[in-house]
Scaffold this active site. Structure first.
Site, PDB file in Angstrom:
ATOM      1  N   THR A   1     -13.800  15.312 -11.422  1.00  0.00           N
ATOM      2  CA  THR A   1     -12.414  15.154 -10.980  1.00  0.00           C
ATOM      3  C   THR A   1     -12.158  13.743 -10.484  1.00  0.00           C
ATOM      4  O   THR A   1     -11.139  13.117 -10.821  1.00  0.00           O
ATOM      5  CB  THR A   1     -12.090  16.173  -9.880  1.00  0.00           C
TER       6      THR A   1
ATOM      7  N   ILE B   1     -15.165  16.917  -6.689  1.00  0.00           N
ATOM      8  CA  ILE B   1     -16.321  16.987  -7.562  1.00  0.00           C
ATOM      9  C   ILE B   1     -16.332  15.766  -8.477  1.00  0.00           C
ATOM     10  O   ILE B   1     -15.297  15.145  -8.720  1.00  0.00           O
ATOM     11  CB  ILE B   1     -16.349  18.293  -8.378  1.00  0.00           C
TER      12      ILE B   1
ATOM     13  N   LYS C   1      -7.632   8.023  -1.152  1.00  0.00           N
ATOM     14  CA  LYS C   1      -8.844   8.509  -0.472  1.00  0.00           C
ATOM     15  C   LYS C   1      -9.467   9.685  -1.234  1.00  0.00           C
ATOM     16  O   LYS C   1      -9.621  10.786  -0.715  1.00  0.00           O
ATOM     17  CB  LYS C   1      -8.540   8.891   0.964  1.00  0.00           C
TER      18      LYS C   1
ATOM     19  N   LYS D   1       0.835  -1.202   0.000  1.00  0.00           N
ATOM     20  CA  LYS D   1       0.000   0.000   0.000  1.00  0.00           C
ATOM     21  C   LYS D   1       0.870   1.252   0.000  1.00  0.00           C
ATOM     22  O   LYS D   1       1.783   1.383   0.827  1.00  0.00           O
ATOM     23  CB  LYS D   1      -0.928   0.014   1.226  1.00  0.00           C
TER      24      LYS D   1
END
Length: 249
Positions: free
Chosen positions: A87, A84, A80, A51
């Site tokens: 995007t 909008i 995360k 990760k």
């Protein structure tokens, strides 16, 4: 905010782990690409997925993610996303083209629907994960942020939203995972940070569990960082967690 249980008579997730090793995700939570590469070299073959979170992303981690994916490693890009719709959609399109295995989106319905649309446009085999409530937060933190309910109620509501949006899975603490399977069914995988082997310090995590207990509760994937990357023998630390997972299965 309690959500009605959903039917479980459906095919399992295409992202379900195939082995105990596959279930271990190690967070490369270090400040430099060089340190991250050293962790990968020391633990390759003992870890299912690596990760890459925000700390490393701002130090060349995005390029490293693409490089490791091209070498055949399973990579979890922990960005995360929350923005909008357009995007988020365009960001997911680009992430899919990078060859990532997992990517995180905050579990707001509009953001998740945009992410799913972006993945559909780009194609690719990416598991979109809805982040329910961060494992560093407890009920006092939620109240400080303006939420009136408790952690479990909010996690359940966001997990139901993730299923409705056709996400690939959710991120939740191991404390909530047992109550979520009737909500998400077998089609969504559960990814649980806040994993601490017995004797490890909690650090900034508040909702934690041991690897064996998390697997017994029904977690599909476990995210571990400091207990592996800060160990004197990182490979041995990763292998010990995989052995504990295997015993719990």
């Amino acid at each position: 905010m309690q959500s009605a249980a959903l039917p479980l008579d459906e095919d399992p997730s295409p992202f379900a782990p195939a082995s105990a090793r596959d279930r271990l995700i190690v967070g490369l939570d270090v400040p430099t690409v060089e340190e991250a590469r050293a962790i990968v070299r020391e633990t390759a073959g003992a870890v299912g997925t690596y990760k890459i979170g925000m700390q490393l992303q701002f130090a060349g981690g995005l390029e490293l993610a693409a490089e490791l994916a091209s070498e055949g490693h399973s990579i979890f890009l922990d960005v995360k996303l929350l923005d909008i719709d357009n995007t988020v959609m365009k960001a997911v399109e680009n992430i899919a083209r990078m060859g990532m295995r997992f990517v995180t989106i905050h579990a707001y319905p509009k953001a998740m629907r945009a992410a799913v649309a972006g993945l559909a446009a780009a194609g690719g085999d990416v598991c979109l994960l809805g982040v329910t409530v961060l494992t560093s937060m407890d009920e006092d933190d939620l109240h400080d942020a303006g939420y009136a309910g408790g952690v479990e109620d909010l996690v359940i509501a966001r997990a139901a939203d993730a299923r409705a949006a056709n996400m690939g899975g959710i991120v939740c603490s191991p404390l909530e995972v047992a109550s979520l399977r009737p909500v998400v069914g077998p089609r969504l995988v559960t990814v649980t940070p806040g994993i601490r082997p017995a004797g490890s310090e909690a650090g900034d995590q508040k909702r934690i569990m041991t690897p064996a207990d998390a697997i017994s509760a029904g977690a599909d994937y476990l995210v571990v960082a400091r207990p592996v990357i800060m160990a004197a023998n990182r490979r041995a630390a990763a292998e010990a967690i995989v052995e504990e997972i295997d015993r719990a299965l």
